[in-house]
Write an enzyme that holds these catalytic residues in place. Structure first.
Site, PDB file in Angstrom:
ATOM      1  N   TYR A 149       0.814  -1.229   0.000  1.00 61.22           N
ATOM      2  CA  TYR A 149       0.000   0.000   0.000  1.00 61.22           C
ATOM      3  C   TYR A 149       0.844   1.273   0.000  1.00 61.22           C
ATOM      4  O   TYR A 149       2.045   1.213   0.074  1.00 61.22           O
ATOM      5  CB  TYR A 149      -1.077  -0.016   1.074  1.00 61.22           C
ATOM      6  CG  TYR A 149      -0.728  -0.102   2.544  1.00 61.22           C
ATOM      7  CD1 TYR A 149       0.512   0.196   3.056  1.00 61.22           C
ATOM      8  CD2 TYR A 149      -1.729  -0.476   3.450  1.00 61.22           C
ATOM      9  CE1 TYR A 149       0.754   0.137   4.417  1.00 61.22           C
ATOM     10  CE2 TYR A 149      -1.489  -0.541   4.814  1.00 61.22           C
ATOM     11  CZ  TYR A 149      -0.242  -0.230   5.287  1.00 61.22           C
ATOM     12  OH  TYR A 149      -0.010  -0.287   6.630  1.00 61.22           O
ATOM     13  N   GLU A 150       0.166   2.373  -0.190  1.00 63.79           N
ATOM     14  CA  GLU A 150       0.831   3.682  -0.299  1.00 63.79           C
ATOM     15  C   GLU A 150       1.826   3.694  -1.478  1.00 63.79           C
ATOM     16  O   GLU A 150       2.913   4.268  -1.406  1.00 63.79           O
ATOM     17  CB  GLU A 150       1.522   4.023   1.032  1.00 63.79           C
ATOM     18  CG  GLU A 150       1.914   5.480   1.233  1.00 63.79           C
ATOM     19  CD  GLU A 150       0.793   6.475   1.015  1.00 63.79           C
ATOM     20  OE1 GLU A 150      -0.320   6.243   1.505  1.00 63.79           O
ATOM     21  OE2 GLU A 150       1.034   7.478   0.313  1.00 63.79           O
ATOM     22  N   GLY A 151       1.417   3.055  -2.580  1.00 69.88           N
ATOM     23  CA  GLY A 151       2.285   2.929  -3.759  1.00 69.88           C
ATOM     24  C   GLY A 151       3.107   1.657  -3.667  1.00 69.88           C
ATOM     25  O   GLY A 151       4.072   1.606  -2.900  1.00 69.88           O
TER      26      GLY A 151
END
Lengths: 592, 592
Positions: free
Chosen positions: B434-436
């Protein structure tokens, strides 16, 4: 839900173009022509795709249920187990006298691969049974064989291996389970074993436990360990079932993965048991089947990676996200498929190039086991013993890593349990742990196998690579793409082995500080060598002009990738190894 | 069950001897003397050890329960959330005008570390709230700030981030959620968002969703995305709660880990929303808080590794198995503890040397964010932007790997869920996604950050390392152990960057094929540089003659390990990078 298709063309390539099985003089190999093996593989593939794979996820979700010390497999697993057994798949290399097909172990390995990929947890029931069959076949008396082997061979009864106790796993000399001799020649087994895969379930009428225990008064430590057959149900003279024996499942373990397999705490309370092989020689009995058992676990590592890869590939072709940096590839769609992105391609190639070499290397190992068992070929036995830690340790470390990479391609969707990618990661994780944790494999390799027979097997391996390189020094492209990287990596391996020899004399810690790095260094050399030989086989296929050009060209390109992108790891491992024990052992225990 | 103790001495070392915070001119830093930060860290540590850590495992087991589209957190998480909130821990760097303590972001990071180590899933509730607070603080109108910030700052209300939709994650330009403007200036938000952490629960009276959506008629793709505040409960003028808004949890995701956090499918059905910042500039608004959000995720990666390491270390000291190869170390016991074995020591040193450098590097990053936010320091902003992909991508890849290593030390016991080691692995896994996703981090690094401002930040980094090496060329031991490996690794980094510049012009695939390798190569350089500077700080501590010699000597030895055993990876990554795009892109899509 994930799907799975047996990679039959790839398996056939390994059997017939890489190993050229039907040209080998190993007993039973001449019968293995391409049509025959294709027929077996196609059936195994169908069973795997249509029956086993669709139940993998539900087996993970339902898990095994425990009711008052008794446990059952997931509902979903009952039908396929029976299908697998009735189809004769569990008895493919069981001796004909015990009801099997008597095929080589290599064919068992090849037919087993799709079933492990499709449903590892379920396959373990038959895998452990196969282990129990093998142990009794090698070490049992004629009466024992007659009693146990037909039912184990057919999987009517299933088997288990009982080694670990709560306080000891690797160091089995600490074992407390005891076996008290009785006047009638039987023993009474008492103690607790843990982590017993397939320890209790309702799929077979009987479960045949192989149990390590100590006979009181025997030698201390590991030299006082004996092996016993302890059935769940006692067996009458006519092989009908008698009374319940004094063994019960105490608890079912809640594990990270392989939920579909019942991992049990087994309590033995004066259970009737029968000595298998000689007293106090239990570890030796385990060792005779160790190469085979560890090869099976190595296969689990990359077979999970193969299944995970197939699904990651399908997703990468299907999922539209972003545009190719070199220009739109899917102008009709809102975005390009993931597979256009170089980093996704890199990940897929990591997986593909590993899986294919791991398969070929494992099958080659299985062929060595056949030579050892069927012909008493001492050189083959020495070679597979040397390389077993690589097959078990390196292939499961990498197999897990590749499952993680396959999961990563799915982004957030890979983290959701319904997608099934997490299961591949969680299931593959156990292969790094059981059947000798991978650190123990590395210790076995560096502490024992390297120096075995004065280092002869290792020198043979180095020599074989050298000969191969010499024999293939003509084709400039092949030399650049395959021979040069292989030579360089092999040189790193020799230099590391030399470092161990020189520094290990003075300080054994210096060698053992680099054991895991050496296992990986050597693993890359082995797979690089395997790729170079596969590329040769593919070149021959191209030259023959009869086969599928695309298949062979893809094979060669995949090999080139492995050589260019994976073999550079050997220099890193060598540098770590040569830094010796000082950095590793610098801190006092209390300083941590 | 795992336990956790905040490594306060190590954190203090980073703050006061490595970063020398109170000597810095960043606003608020002069107040951060050692006594003050120790007091904060000790309280954070107590809360983490005594309240949060003991609930980590039960949060994993109970998971979040779903009832008809409404869901609750695990029972175990209610009490500590309140404790954490009431203790003011969630508001440590919240502005004083909104009820916070107004401390620097660095102190938020330091106080947060123990809470993330102790209970990552639970900490996410406050982490996401902190993100929502920051977004509104930067982009909100005065009225919006007055309405939302006090309640978010105190965590009375919690926040979420809504980006992903079923068909798009990385490529948010494909987004379908729409925001229709109303005559009163509000918007009606409709659409479905997935993977929404802390999306629905019963711990706060209100949940403030930040939602990306498209205003119909706006620009196509990513340029037409706007950011909205969409509360679960509408809020009256007097900030009392009004009616339920048109947003509901559609389902709770069953995930591989972070079970204690409710990951939700959120359905928006004409929900009332308020534009945050400018229309169509939603992505820019997200970007302003991205470095901070990604630093938080990077911290999760190694904070899990720290917790896993502490437990692996305790087990390695306690578990008796085998004898040391150099002779018995525990003659009174039946076997020696695991920690005597070099391969176990190697694994522990891998973990320890990574965790400590990751902490120092992340805290240094947090200090750059403070300089950027509090002083408008453009060079600090450029540096943290360059290094954010390393903090997020490299530290989470490695953090996960170290959790797997910690789990491995437990053997079979590491695979049993009750032991808790599996949870560290499963929880840490999400930080890579997550978060890229980490592949996107690598793409951001190579495709954007390297070339930003004509490559100036990258050149600054290289120059700083060069200056450091020059300034420390006197001490022969230090040069051998730290400067030489750092120089060599930094040279590899420059060579790789040069390769990208030269080949990337002709073929962008050539650069992007090496993006993940470059992220790792540069990550090792950054941690190697961090270790060299920490070793200098430890030398200064030794020279002062006032501190704990053992602590400083251990610090230096741990750094030596990293340099000797981890930095050799840079050559492997360089070789892979320099093999270019050809091996990676060789196969046509159909050939896979």
């Amino acid at each position: 839900m994930p799907s799975y298709t047996a990679p039959i063309r790839d398996i056939q390539f390994v059997l017939h173009e890489f190993l050229r099985v039907s040209e080998q003089d190993t007993p039973g190999y001449t019968d293995l022509d391409a049509d025959f093996t294709a027929a077996i593989l196609e059936e195994a593939g169908k069973l795997s795709s249509a029956v086993l794979a669709p139940l993998n996820l539900s087996g993970d979700h339902e898990a095994a249920a425990s009711t008052t010390g008794w446990c059952a497999r997931p509902r979903a697993s009952r039908r396929p187990s029976t299908r697998s057994r009735d189809g004769g798949w569990t008895a493919i290399d069981v001796a004909e006298e015990f009801g099997g097909q008597g095929l080589p172990y290599l064919m068992h390995t090849a037919a087993n691969e799709p079933m492990v990929s499709a449903n590892m947890a379920l396959n373990m029931y038959q895998g452990l049974t196969h282990g129990a069959y093998t142990a009794i076949k090698i070490h049992g008396t004629d009466a024992q064989k007659a009693c146990w082997l037909p039912k184990l061979g057919s999987c009517e009864w299933t088997g288990t291996m009982n080694l670990t106790e709560p306080h000891c796993g690797t160091d089995l000399g600490l074992m407390r389970t005891k076996a008290v001799p009785q006047e009638d020649g039987t023993y009474r087994i008492s103690g607790q074993k843990i982590f017993i895969s397939a320890g209790e379930h309702d799929m077979a009428e009987n479960i045949v436990h192989l149990v390590l225990a100590k006979i009181p008064g025997g030698p201390e430590g590991i030299k006082g360990v004996s092996l016993f057959v302890v059935p769940k149900m006692l067996v009458n003279e006519d092989v009908s079932l008698g009374a319940r024996n004094g063994v019960a499942c105490g608890a079912l373990e809640d594990k990270m993965g392989i939920h579909g397999n019942a991992t049990c705490v087994m309590n033995y309370d004066e259970a009737e048991g029968y000595l298998l092989g000689e007293a106090h020689k239990g570890m030796r009995a385990m060792f005779t089947m160790m190469n085979e058992a560890r090869l099976g676990v190595g296969l689990q590592g990359w077979a999970q990676s193969e299944a995970a890869y197939q699904n990651a590939l399908a997703y990468a072709k299907d999922r539209l996200q972003g545009r190719a940096v070199t220009g739109t590839k899917n102008p009709a769609g809102p975005a390009d498929p993931l597979i256009v992105h170089p980093d996704i391609r890199r990940s897929l190639m990591d997986q593909k190039s590993f899986n294919e070499a791991a398969r070929a290397f494992t099958y080659w190992g299985a062929s060595m086991i056949d030579r050892s068992h069927k012909m008493g070929d001492a050189q083959a036995e020495a070679m597979i013993s040397l390389l077993t830690p690589i097959i078990k340790g390196f292939l499961t470390d990498k197999g897990f890593e590749m499952c993680v990479q396959a999961q990563q391609i799915f982004g957030g969707h890979g983290y959701i349990e319904d997608g099934g990618m997490s299961q591949f990661v969680r299931d593959a994780r156990i292969a790094m742990i059981y059947e000798g944790a991978n650190g123990v494999q590395a210790l076995d390799l560096v502490g024992r196998k390297l120096a075995a027979q004065g280092g002869k097997p290792m020198m043979t391996l180095i020599e074989e690579i050298k000969v191969f390189c010499k024999e293939n020094a003509e084709d400039a492209d092949f030399v650049r793409d395959f021979i040069e990287p292989l030579k360089s990596a092999s040189k790193d391996m020799q230099q590391a082995a030399m470092f161990f020899m020189q520094s290990g004399m003075k300080d054994p810690d210096a060698a053992l500080s680099g054991s895991t790095d050496f296992m990986h260094l050597m693993g890359h050399v082995c797979l690089g060598w395997t790729w170079a030989r596969m590329a040769k086989a593919a070149q021959a296929g191209l030259a023959s002009g009869t086969g599928d050009r695309d298949f062979y060209e893809t094979k060669i390109a995949t090999g080139r990738y492995y050589m260019a992108r994976q073999l550079p790891a050997t220099k890193m491992h060598l540098a770590r190894i040569e830094s010796g024990a000082a950095p590793v052992m610098a801190l006092e225990v209390d300083a941590f």
